[in-house]
Scaffold this motif. Structure first.
Motif, PDB file in Angstrom:
ATOM      1  N   GLN A 278       0.798  -1.233   0.000  1.00  0.00           N
ATOM      2  CA  GLN A 278       0.000   0.000   0.000  1.00  0.00           C
ATOM      3  C   GLN A 278       0.823   1.271   0.000  1.00  0.00           C
ATOM      4  O   GLN A 278       0.352   2.326  -0.365  1.00  0.00           O
ATOM      5  CB  GLN A 278      -0.898   0.043   1.242  1.00  0.00           C
ATOM      6  CG  GLN A 278      -1.902  -1.087   1.321  1.00  0.00           C
ATOM      7  CD  GLN A 278      -2.931  -1.009   0.221  1.00  0.00           C
ATOM      8  OE1 GLN A 278      -3.130   0.055  -0.368  1.00  0.00           O
ATOM      9  NE2 GLN A 278      -3.556  -2.116  -0.111  1.00  0.00           N
ATOM     10  N   ARG A 279       2.042   1.180   0.526  1.00  0.00           N
ATOM     11  CA  ARG A 279       2.861   2.383   0.730  1.00  0.00           C
ATOM     12  C   ARG A 279       4.307   1.944   0.714  1.00  0.00           C
ATOM     13  O   ARG A 279       4.589   0.731   0.748  1.00  0.00           O
ATOM     14  CB  ARG A 279       2.475   3.055   2.051  1.00  0.00           C
ATOM     15  CG  ARG A 279       2.440   2.088   3.217  1.00  0.00           C
ATOM     16  CD  ARG A 279       1.809   2.697   4.465  1.00  0.00           C
ATOM     17  NE  ARG A 279       1.734   1.687   5.527  1.00  0.00           N
ATOM     18  CZ  ARG A 279       0.763   0.795   5.628  1.00  0.00           C
ATOM     19  NH1 ARG A 279      -0.227   0.776   4.754  1.00  0.00           N
ATOM     20  NH2 ARG A 279       0.763  -0.096   6.607  1.00  0.00           N
ATOM     21  N   PRO A 280       5.247   2.902   0.680  1.00  0.00           N
ATOM     22  CA  PRO A 280       6.657   2.517   0.604  1.00  0.00           C
ATOM     23  C   PRO A 280       7.069   1.646   1.797  1.00  0.00           C
ATOM     24  O   PRO A 280       6.637   1.877   2.926  1.00  0.00           O
ATOM     25  CB  PRO A 280       7.394   3.858   0.624  1.00  0.00           C
ATOM     26  CG  PRO A 280       6.395   4.854   0.118  1.00  0.00           C
ATOM     27  CD  PRO A 280       5.055   4.362   0.556  1.00  0.00           C
ATOM     28  N   VAL A 281       7.870   0.640   1.495  1.00  0.00           N
ATOM     29  CA  VAL A 281       8.358  -0.255   2.551  1.00  0.00           C
ATOM     30  C   VAL A 281       9.350   0.523   3.404  1.00  0.00           C
ATOM     31  O   VAL A 281      10.320   1.078   2.886  1.00  0.00           O
ATOM     32  CB  VAL A 281       9.039  -1.494   1.922  1.00  0.00           C
ATOM     33  CG1 VAL A 281       9.630  -2.390   3.003  1.00  0.00           C
ATOM     34  CG2 VAL A 281       8.040  -2.260   1.070  1.00  0.00           C
ATOM     35  N   SER A 282       9.093   0.559   4.694  1.00  0.00           N
ATOM     36  CA  SER A 282       9.978   1.350   5.562  1.00  0.00           C
ATOM     37  C   SER A 282      10.087   0.664   6.924  1.00  0.00           C
ATOM     38  O   SER A 282       9.507  -0.404   7.148  1.00  0.00           O
ATOM     39  CB  SER A 282       9.410   2.770   5.722  1.00  0.00           C
ATOM     40  OG  SER A 282       8.129   2.678   6.307  1.00  0.00           O
ATOM     41  N   GLY A 283      10.822   1.290   7.833  1.00  0.00           N
ATOM     42  CA  GLY A 283      10.946   0.805   9.208  1.00  0.00           C
ATOM     43  C   GLY A 283      11.492  -0.614   9.274  1.00  0.00           C
ATOM     44  O   GLY A 283      12.386  -0.983   8.502  1.00  0.00           O
ATOM     45  N   PRO A 284      10.931  -1.449  10.189  1.00  0.00           N
ATOM     46  CA  PRO A 284      11.462  -2.810  10.368  1.00  0.00           C
ATOM     47  C   PRO A 284      11.340  -3.664   9.095  1.00  0.00           C
ATOM     48  O   PRO A 284      12.174  -4.532   8.839  1.00  0.00           O
ATOM     49  CB  PRO A 284      10.617  -3.386  11.500  1.00  0.00           C
ATOM     50  CG  PRO A 284       9.511  -2.428  11.752  1.00  0.00           C
ATOM     51  CD  PRO A 284       9.863  -1.120  11.144  1.00  0.00           C
ATOM     52  N   PHE A 285      10.287  -3.391   8.296  1.00  0.00           N
ATOM     53  CA  PHE A 285      10.139  -4.155   7.041  1.00  0.00           C
ATOM     54  C   PHE A 285      11.288  -3.818   6.089  1.00  0.00           C
ATOM     55  O   PHE A 285      11.847  -4.704   5.435  1.00  0.00           O
ATOM     56  CB  PHE A 285       8.791  -3.841   6.387  1.00  0.00           C
ATOM     57  CG  PHE A 285       7.625  -4.386   7.137  1.00  0.00           C
ATOM     58  CD1 PHE A 285       7.352  -5.742   7.130  1.00  0.00           C
ATOM     59  CD2 PHE A 285       6.798  -3.553   7.870  1.00  0.00           C
ATOM     60  CE1 PHE A 285       6.270  -6.262   7.829  1.00  0.00           C
ATOM     61  CE2 PHE A 285       5.719  -4.050   8.576  1.00  0.00           C
ATOM     62  CZ  PHE A 285       5.455  -5.405   8.560  1.00  0.00           C
TER      63      PHE A 285
END
Ligand SMILES: NC(=O)C1=CN([C@@H]2O[C@H](COP(=O)(O)OP(=O)(O)OC[C@H]3O[C@@H](n4cnc5c(N)ncnc54)[C@H](OP(=O)(O)O)[C@@H]3O)[C@@H](O)[C@H]2O)[C@@H](O)CC1
Ligand SMILES: Nc1ncnc2c1ncn2[C@@H]1O[C@H](COP(=O)(O)OP(=O)(O)O)[C@@H](O)[C@H]1O
Ligand SMILES: [K+]
Length: 573
Positions: A130-137
């Motif tokens: 749904q949205r840019p992959v960020s953080g722990p992902f």
């Protein structure tokens, strides 16, 4: 030379959801996970090796849990890392987790540091990104990419690499760089265009026992030679050069004359009966010594020639003279291809835009072949916007200019004003060199001059242009240093080796296969009659050819068949 023969359906996520709804009663996740486990088994470097599986918070994670269970049962040392809350998994994925758990598996929160991985499986996100992959992902994606490199192991993406937008082929934050992708139910456009080919690696299609096209119409198709094979007619004996059209190329301002020569040579070698070049540079040579068959003229003389099709733009410059010539070209009733500088002039001159739209009202075919930056100029946007949604940009061009549009680049898109669009799967980064677009223009105008309809000419030229580059690279000429001119002879080779008539439609396969099992020659003929698009009028007299007539550019098992009308169908069954 292996070029895709069959065009395949492609589905955007919204259209796939329709299939999902229509097949809701079927155990699709079980089938997806099992198909993934089968491929994983064949990819893993060691039987029973250590397999790292990343599971995400949606149904892509569910596929990962099913695959993990199968791989554990097959003796692999499976480590599943799950980021999220089990209690928030969607229903099917939760069930897949429970099965995995009941089977003795457990989900980890971080990647264990000990094992030397023989395979990494990415089940973080599929078509639900749904949205840019960020953080722990994002950290997980970065780690998986690094581990695959460090351990020299394959990285298998489930459905699509996490971080890749399956609709558009645009990277959306950190992205899995897969060596292999197994895609479920049907192909997705984003796997084949933009960043898709780089991040997907080798793509395997698992249909999950569904026939997608019977459940929902596809969003688009890949380009296969079946889409234009009906126009690959053997040359009739009693013909002459006038039977194969007069192609014209207009361009070649000062210091850019070579672009027209490249297009002209390509037009000649793709079968145009005569090729005329109109060179704007007053000091241009009167002859192409390497291709003396080309007829060189002043631009005014070219526009007064009886042409069957005209390409404008290669090396054309943007002078007032060039613009006036282009306006005059737009007034001609023949199929008109606008490329390169012609597109830049079109982007800035309202008179030209009007003239191009007026062509559609008159029923005259116009074709636009921009690269992404030219497309951005035509759409008054920037290149990044075009690349973010290549199909959207091509469709917008086609609709805005009421023309057939090609958006070039990795995974070229062909779009028609009626909303149909196609993704090319041939090609090679070796093509990223000056002049290859001019060669493509020459190929297109050659087919137009021979009477091909605009859409089929585009599909064939784009497909063969990419196939020619692949052929050159396979034969050791490139990728580094391949030159545009070197593609032309290979394009001719690819055209002459293309199977001449459509592949059978899918719906004919079960009947054909059953008929073969029954050894009923009559039933086989009936099946193939309906497999033949368009159907051949003399089908009752059709007869088989020996297997030795297999066309040289196919690797699948081939059963060749030729009907008494001279058309041939190649059945892979
Ligand atoms: N179609 C079919 O019939 C079949 C489909 N199958 C499989 O299902 C897959 C589609 O499953 P799906 O719809 O659950 O979406 P999926 O890709 O798992 O992701 C959604 C989850 O991720 C989350 N999320 C999204 N972006 C995020 C981000 N950047 N960062 C963090 N979180 C993010 C999102 O959370 P939310 O946006 O709701 O907060 C939601 O939880 C499909 O690709 C195939 O593998 C197969 O089983 C065969 C049959
Ligand atoms: N990385 C790539 N992968 C596949 N095809 C490519 C790639 N780069 C360029 N091409 C193809 O090469 C051609 C380049 O055209 P263009 O940019 O107009 O070149 P020129 O104007 O120099 O002739 C197009 O057909 C394009 O699709
Ligand atoms: K994935």
């Amino acid at each position: 030379m292996t070029t895709p023969i069959r065009s395949e359906p492609l589905y955007r996520a919204a259209d796939l959801r329709r299939i999902e709804a229509a097949a809701a009663a079927q155990p699709l996740m079980q089938r997806a996970g099992e198909a993934a486990a089968d491929l994983a088994t064949s990819l893993s470097r060691f039987e029973g090796g250590a397999v790292l599986i990343l599971a995400g918070p949606g149904n892509n994670g569910g596929d990962a849990f099913v695959a993990a269970r199968h791989l554990r049962q097959r003796g692999f040392a499976v480590s599943v890392v799950f980021l999220g809350e089990i209690s928030r998994l969607p229903e099917d994925a939760a069930a897949a987790y429970r099965d995995f758990d009941d089977d003795g598996g457990s989900a980890l929160e971080a990647i264990p540091s000990g094992p030397r991985w023989s395979l990494i499986v990415d089940g973080l996100f599929g078509i639900g990104l749904q949205r840019p992959v960020s953080g722990p992902f994002a950290a997980m994606v970065t780690a998986a990419n690094a581990l695959a490199l460090r351990h020299h192991c394959p990285l298998l993406a489930l459905d699509c690499p996490s971080g890749l937008d399956a609709d558009t082929g645009r990277r959306c934050g950190e992205t899995i760089r897969a060596s292999h992708t197994i895609t479920f139910i049907a192909g997705k456009p984003g796997l084949f265009t933009g960043d898709g080919p780089e991040y997907c690696g080798s793509i395997t299609h698992a249909a999950l026992d569904l026939h997608a096209e019977r459940l929902a119409p596809p969003s688009a198709r890949t380009i296969g030679s079946d889409l234009f094979a009906a126009w690959l007619r053997p040359r009739a004996k009693n013909t002459h050069k006038g039977s194969f059209g007069n192609a014209g190329v207009l361009g070649g301002a000062s210091s850019m004359v070579g672009a027209v020569f490249l297009a002209g040579r390509a037009a000649l070698k793709l079968g145009s009966g005569r090729v005329y070049l109109g060179l704007i540079d007053a000091r241009a040579p009167a002859l192409d010594p390497l291709q003396p068959e080309l007829m060189l003229r002043r631009p005014e003389a070219l526009l007064a020639t009886a042409l069957s099709a005209l390409a404008c733009g290669p090396g054309m410059g943007g002078s007032d003279e060039a613009c006036e010539l282009l306006l005059r070209a737009c007034a001609l009733e023949l199929p008109l291809l606008l490329d390169a500088d012609a597109l830049n002039m079109l982007a800035r001159e309202a008179r030209l835009q009007e003239a191009v739209r007026a062509r559609a009202h008159r029923g005259a075919v116009t074709l636009l072949t921009p690269h992404p930056t030219e497309a951005a100029r035509l759409l008054a946007g920037d290149t990044a916007q075009v690349q973010a949604d290549r199909a959207g940009a091509a469709l917008e061009l086609a609709s805005r200019y009421r023309a057939l549009a090609v958006l070039k680049g990795c995974g070229t898109i062909v779009a028609a004003p009626d909303g149909r669009w196609f993704v090319n799967t041939t090609g090679h980064p070796a093509l990223a060199t000056a002049g290859t677009g001019d060669v493509l223009s020459g190929m297109i105008v050659a087919l137009l001059a021979q009477g091909w309809p605009g859409l089929e000419a585009l599909l064939a030229a784009v497909h063969l242009h990419g196939a020619a580059a692949e052929e050159r690279v396979a034969s050791g000429c490139g990728p580094v240093g391949l030159t545009a001119g070197e593609i032309i002879d290979s394009a001719r080779l690819c055209l002459n080796h293309c199977p001449p008539v459509s592949q059978p439609l899918d719906c004919a396969w079960p009947l054909a296969r059953r008929a073969r099992l029954l050894r009923s020659a009559w039933l086989v003929r009936v099946a193939r009659r309906f497999a033949c698009t368009p159907p051949c009028s003399s089908w009752p007299r059709c007869s088989f050819l020996p297997r030795s007539t297999r066309p040289p550019n196919t690797s699948a098992p081939i059963s060749p068949y030729r009907c008494s009308s001279g058309r041939a169908t190649w059945c892979t069954w």
